[in-house]
Design an enzyme around this catalytic site. Structure first.
Site, mmCIF file in Angstrom:
data_model
loop_
_atom_site.group_PDB
_atom_site.id
_atom_site.type_symbol
_atom_site.label_atom_id
_atom_site.label_comp_id
_atom_site.label_asym_id
_atom_site.label_seq_id
_atom_site.Cartn_x
_atom_site.Cartn_y
_atom_site.Cartn_z
ATOM 1 N N ASP A 1 15.316 -38.509 15.006
ATOM 2 C CA ASP A 1 14.918 -37.160 15.413
ATOM 3 C C ASP A 1 15.143 -36.951 16.900
ATOM 4 O OD1 ASP A 1 12.037 -36.691 13.217
ATOM 5 O OD2 ASP A 1 14.169 -37.003 12.863
ATOM 6 N N ALA A 2 14.847 -37.992 17.686
ATOM 7 C CA ALA A 2 14.987 -37.869 19.141
ATOM 8 C C ALA A 2 16.458 -37.648 19.511
ATOM 9 C CB ALA A 2 14.462 -39.123 19.812
ATOM 10 N N TYR B 1 18.721 -36.364 17.664
ATOM 11 C CA TYR B 1 19.067 -35.011 17.211
ATOM 12 C C TYR B 1 18.617 -33.985 18.261
ATOM 13 C CZ TYR B 1 19.035 -30.830 14.253
ATOM 14 O OH TYR B 1 19.244 -29.576 13.748
ATOM 15 N N SER C 1 40.716 -12.438 -10.787
ATOM 16 C CA SER C 1 39.629 -11.607 -11.277
ATOM 17 C C SER C 1 40.177 -10.789 -12.464
ATOM 18 C CB SER C 1 39.137 -10.781 -10.100
ATOM 19 O OG SER C 1 38.947 -9.472 -10.449
ATOM 20 N N LEU C 2 39.413 -9.867 -12.997
ATOM 21 C CA LEU C 2 39.860 -9.112 -14.170
ATOM 22 C C LEU C 2 39.924 -7.634 -13.839
ATOM 23 C CD1 LEU C 2 37.651 -10.698 -16.986
ATOM 24 C CD2 LEU C 2 40.072 -11.125 -16.561
ATOM 25 N N GLU D 1 34.329 -11.796 -25.577
ATOM 26 C CA GLU D 1 33.137 -12.567 -25.180
ATOM 27 C C GLU D 1 32.244 -11.700 -24.299
ATOM 28 O OE1 GLU D 1 34.666 -15.814 -22.883
ATOM 29 O OE2 GLU D 1 36.080 -16.384 -24.452
ATOM 30 N N LYS E 1 30.413 -10.556 -21.061
ATOM 31 C CA LYS E 1 30.703 -10.771 -19.640
ATOM 32 C C LYS E 1 29.366 -11.018 -18.960
ATOM 33 C CE LYS E 1 33.052 -8.418 -15.812
ATOM 34 N NZ LYS E 1 32.091 -8.848 -14.842
ATOM 35 N N ASP F 1 26.529 -11.554 -16.421
ATOM 36 C CA ASP F 1 26.305 -10.994 -15.095
ATOM 37 C C ASP F 1 25.679 -12.061 -14.205
ATOM 38 O OD1 ASP F 1 26.397 -9.121 -13.173
ATOM 39 O OD2 ASP F 1 24.664 -7.978 -13.873
ATOM 40 N N ARG G 1 33.496 -18.924 -6.537
ATOM 41 C CA ARG G 1 34.872 -18.479 -6.697
ATOM 42 C C ARG G 1 35.450 -18.012 -5.358
ATOM 43 N NH1 ARG G 1 36.640 -13.251 -7.667
ATOM 44 N NH2 ARG G 1 38.862 -13.197 -8.084
ATOM 45 N N GLU H 1 30.171 -19.347 -15.567
ATOM 46 C CA GLU H 1 29.297 -18.389 -14.914
ATOM 47 C C GLU H 1 27.900 -18.997 -14.827
ATOM 48 O OE1 GLU H 1 31.245 -15.848 -14.311
ATOM 49 O OE2 GLU H 1 29.889 -14.306 -13.542
ATOM 50 N N TYR I 1 33.825 -21.029 -19.932
ATOM 51 C CA TYR I 1 34.737 -20.326 -20.835
ATOM 52 C C TYR I 1 36.195 -20.486 -20.485
ATOM 53 C CZ TYR I 1 33.966 -17.223 -16.903
ATOM 54 O OH TYR I 1 33.817 -16.734 -15.631
ATOM 55 N N LYS J 1 40.219 -11.171 -24.428
ATOM 56 C CA LYS J 1 41.284 -12.110 -24.070
ATOM 57 C C LYS J 1 42.241 -12.279 -25.243
ATOM 58 C CE LYS J 1 37.838 -14.667 -21.479
ATOM 59 N NZ LYS J 1 37.110 -15.882 -21.220
ATOM 60 N N LYS K 1 33.714 -2.668 -19.150
ATOM 61 C CA LYS K 1 32.431 -2.566 -18.441
ATOM 62 C C LYS K 1 31.515 -1.565 -19.114
ATOM 63 C CE LYS K 1 31.906 -3.578 -14.307
ATOM 64 N NZ LYS K 1 31.638 -4.593 -13.312
ATOM 65 N N CYS L 1 -3.613 3.499 6.583
ATOM 66 C CA CYS L 1 -3.523 2.582 5.446
ATOM 67 C C CYS L 1 -4.351 3.123 4.281
ATOM 68 C CB CYS L 1 -4.042 1.202 5.860
ATOM 69 S SG CYS L 1 -4.216 0.071 4.476
ATOM 70 N N CYS M 1 -7.576 0.586 3.935
ATOM 71 C CA CYS M 1 -8.617 0.385 4.946
ATOM 72 C C CYS M 1 -8.616 1.472 6.014
ATOM 73 C CB CYS M 1 -8.444 -0.977 5.602
ATOM 74 S SG CYS M 1 -7.012 -1.048 6.683
ATOM 75 N N CYS N 1 0.352 -2.056 7.823
ATOM 76 C CA CYS N 1 -1.045 -1.920 8.187
ATOM 77 C C CYS N 1 -1.360 -3.091 9.121
ATOM 78 C CB CYS N 1 -1.928 -2.001 6.943
ATOM 79 S SG CYS N 1 -3.652 -2.285 7.342
ATOM 80 N N CYS O 1 -7.850 -6.014 6.455
ATOM 81 C CA CYS O 1 -7.621 -5.052 5.369
ATOM 82 C C CYS O 1 -7.777 -5.768 4.028
ATOM 83 C CB CYS O 1 -6.224 -4.471 5.508
ATOM 84 S SG CYS O 1 -5.695 -3.474 4.114
#
Ligand code: IVH
Length: 665
Positions: A34-35, A37, A83-84, A113, A115, A117, A136, A170, A222, A286, A310, A404, A407, A422, A427
């Protein structure tokens, strides 16, 4: 002007410190003391003060605990990851189907298939051993996230065959894990994640793999470059093969060459999309045959043999009835829309986020307006716009209250922030949120102490701060309306058990502004005990790696307040005085969720040693082979367990592979 010699040194120091951060935080194998560092770190700070014009943004001195974006190395993919093209709506879908058929001169068989997310990941195996996991990126070069990938329990680290390949899949969070993560964030007063995709991406980009391991990421695979697959001739065969090799493969798919059937299947999936336990944002079509894929070829950006259909974004119209303010642990006040209930993406929505007062003002959203609500991603609905042309004239602009709602303290706003807060630490809403945070899983981890119980305890005057939890008795708990004798007893046990809290967890649990889990770890290591916080100066604090002026100031402010001093001394009286233990089993949880069986005599390790190495890394060791077993670690004369493992298709590894994997050889 900076002399060349200093410029080089600056770059060298940044790189070196980044490397040591990686060894320290990710590999848990510091290479220097540590020292030593600290000396490097200070030298860098001095140079940066001298030459403030040198690009600072990605310097390790600028990384405040928590999310660090620049800690990963770039890594090129073997082949570009394209990409597609997107198909929006049924019309575009049909015309793509016709286009493919026209190009080929007949209607080829297609595989459709879901897709997923999530976040695309690219894995490299060499001779059956997982070598690299990457994002990717732009398609050519990704970020090296191998350490984090290894925390995904369902991704095999070794294969039963010595395959060398690059495959694509994915990574995603199930709806359940996503909801759980957001619930924790809500409790901790952190901003909610918009959708499972962002949550998965954010998780994989965490620099702390231990946090990644807790998120419950999953993955589906896939695709493999066909140039590398002498083993399969179609996409369908490939999916079966990936499954056989032990990769998770989504079982949902449809194979057909009939356009009407394909369109009907796609529309039906669109209707049912919300019944799945994971989020999908469309379907991928595909061409099934690899040779036809090759014949169709690709453009620079996307293949001609595949496209993404999509799903349309889900937006509904409804009335904005009122705007309520919700208060978080740090006092942040968030405006929330109260809506006329409307059906949106399969659920009924009656509340939605309005983010902050600026958002409302900039979009001129008024109470009484007809508004558009959208499920951002899948979960949190948000108001996106007001339909101003439908106004009747009696809509009322929103005025941020001056006080608030809990309160009545005057709300304040920092110059550089969008949020109003607040400022009253007393509170009641903030106190409750603060105690909920203290008890949460990554903090004191008191099972059974959820928001409702905390609220009851505070409202009944039984506790005023987190330290009061340790004075509670069985009788007091049992008297609460929601708790029976048994659950009161369990809760008491959980509270008592939390007295063994580690210093890093306690620092995090206190809810000091800007002190997240990662920074709490650094602080614990440097401070050694909580008492040190009373005496350490702001300057000494800023000399701690990762602690900038903002954090140091926040820490000093925290400790200067009498109510915080009182809290700490009450905790100490309750016997909570943790000190930092280095090596407190900080190994990465690379075996999280995986189960090992040991058999035969290992050449160098005893059974106890092997078990310890596995358990320290989050894995389990069980005695018998079952279908749940992930790996069989086999030595000489393995016996019947080996046969059984073979029968179940479980990957068998030897000691050498095991040691290489955990970095001991
Ligand atoms: S095939 C060249 N299949 O969606 C073949 N992609 O916009 C490329 N995705 O980043 C990918 N689920 O990673 C394929 N079942 C699936 C998928 C899928 C999700 C991702 C993909 C890409 C994006 C395309």
């Amino acid at each position: 002007m900076i002399p060349e010699r200093h410029r080089l040194r600056l770059m060298q120091l940044r790189e070196e410190i980044r490397r040591h951060n990686y060894y320290y935080y990710i590999l848990d194998q510091p290479q220097i003391s540590d020292a030593a560092y600290d000396i490097l770190y200070r030298e860098l700070q001095v140079l940066e003060k001298l030459y403030p014009l040198e690009e600072l943004a990605d310097s390790p001195t600028q990384m405040v605990g928590g999310g660090v974006a620049s800690g990963f190395t770039a890594t090129p993919h073997q082949t570009p990851k394209l990409s597609l093209d997107n198909l929006m709506g049924e019309k575009e879908l049909r015309s793509w189907l016709v286009q493919v058929a026209t190009r080929l001169g007949f209607q080829p068989e297609l595989v459709v298939e879901p897709k997923i997310d999530g976040l695309t990941i690219v894995l490299n195996y060499q001779d059956g051993v997982l070598q690299r996991g990457a994002t990717r990126g732009g398609g050519q070069v990704g970020e090296d996230i191998t350490t984090n990938i290894r925390t995904i329990g369902t991704i095999p680290q070794w294969l039963s065959e010595p395959l060398t390949m690059e495959l694509r899949g994915e990574a995603y969070l199930s709806q359940d894990s996503f909801a759980k993560l957001n619930e924790e964030r809500r409790i901790q007063g952190e901003p909610l994640l918009a959708n499972p995709r962002n949550a998965a991406a954010g998780s994989l980009r965490q620099l702390d793999s231990q946090i990644v391991a807790k998120r419950g990421l999953e993955a589906w695979f896939y695709s493999l470059d066909w140039s590398m697959t002498p083993w399969a001739t179609t996409q369908e065969e490939l999916l079966l093969l990936l499954e056989k090799w032990g990769f998770p493969v989504n079982p949902v798919r449809f194979v057909s060459s009939n356009h009407e059937e394909i369109v009907a299947w796609c529309l039906a999936r669109q209707e049912e999309r919300h019944t799945l336990p994971y989020a999908i944002d469309g379907l991928v079509l595909k061409v099934n045959s690899f040779s036809l894929q090759q014949e169709l070829g690709e453009t620079a950006k996307a293949p001609r043999w595949a496209s993404a259909y999509k799903f349309p974004a889900e937006i509904s119209e409804t009335k904005l009835l009122a705007i309520e303010l919700a208060l978080g642990r740090t006092g942040v006040v968030t405006p929330t829309a109260i809506l006329e209930p409307v059906s949106l993406a399969g659920t009924t929505v009656s509340r939605a986020s309005l983010h902050n007062a600026d958002f409302i003002a900039s979009r001129d959203i008024r109470i009484g307006d007809t508004v558009l609500v959208r499920k951002a991603g899948e979960i949190i609905p948000e108001v996106v716009a007001a339909l101003t042309e439908l106004r009747q004239g009696d809509e009322v602009p929103f005025v941020m209250p001056a006080n608030c709602p809990e309160c009545a303290a005057p709300l304040v706003r920092a110059v550089d922030e969008a949020a109003w807060r607040c400022p009253n630490r007393a509170c009641p809403a903030q106190i409750i949120e603060g105690i909920i945070h203290f008890a949460s899983r990554d903090a004191a981890d008191i099972t059974g102490l959820g928001p409702q119980i905390v609220q009851l305890l505070v409202q009944n005057g039984l506790i005023q701060d987190a330290a009061d939890l340790y004075t509670l008795t069985q009788e007091q708990l049992q008297a609460l309306p929601r708790l029976g004798e048994r659950s009161a007893g369990n809760l008491l046990v959980a509270i008592t058990a939390s007295k063994n809290i580690t210093l890093e967890r306690l620092l995090y649990a206190l809810g000091i502004r800007h002190v997240g889990q990662r920074l709490a770890q650094t602080l614990a290591r440097s401070l050694g005990s909580l008492a040190k916080l009373h005496i350490i100066s702001e300057e000494e604090l800023t000399a701690i790696p990762d602690v900038g002026a903002k954090v140091a100031q926040s820490l000093k402010e925290y400790i200067a307040r009498s109510e915080n001093q009182q809290l700490i001394s009450k905790l100490e009286q309750a016997g909570i005085k943790p000190v930092y233990h280095s090596q407190s089993s900080l190994h990465q949880a690379i075996f999280q969720g995986q189960s090992f069986v040991l058999t035969g005599n290992l050449p160098t390790l005893t059974r106890q040693e092997a078990t310890k190495l596995i358990e320290e890394r989050g894995g389990k060791v069980t005695s018998g082979v079952s279908r749940q077993t992930t790996y069989l670690l086999a030595g000489a004369s393995p016996g019947s367990k080996l046969d059984k493992a073979r029968e179940y298709g479980i990957t068998v590894i030897d000691e050498k592979q095991f040691l290489v994997f955990i970095g001991k050889q």
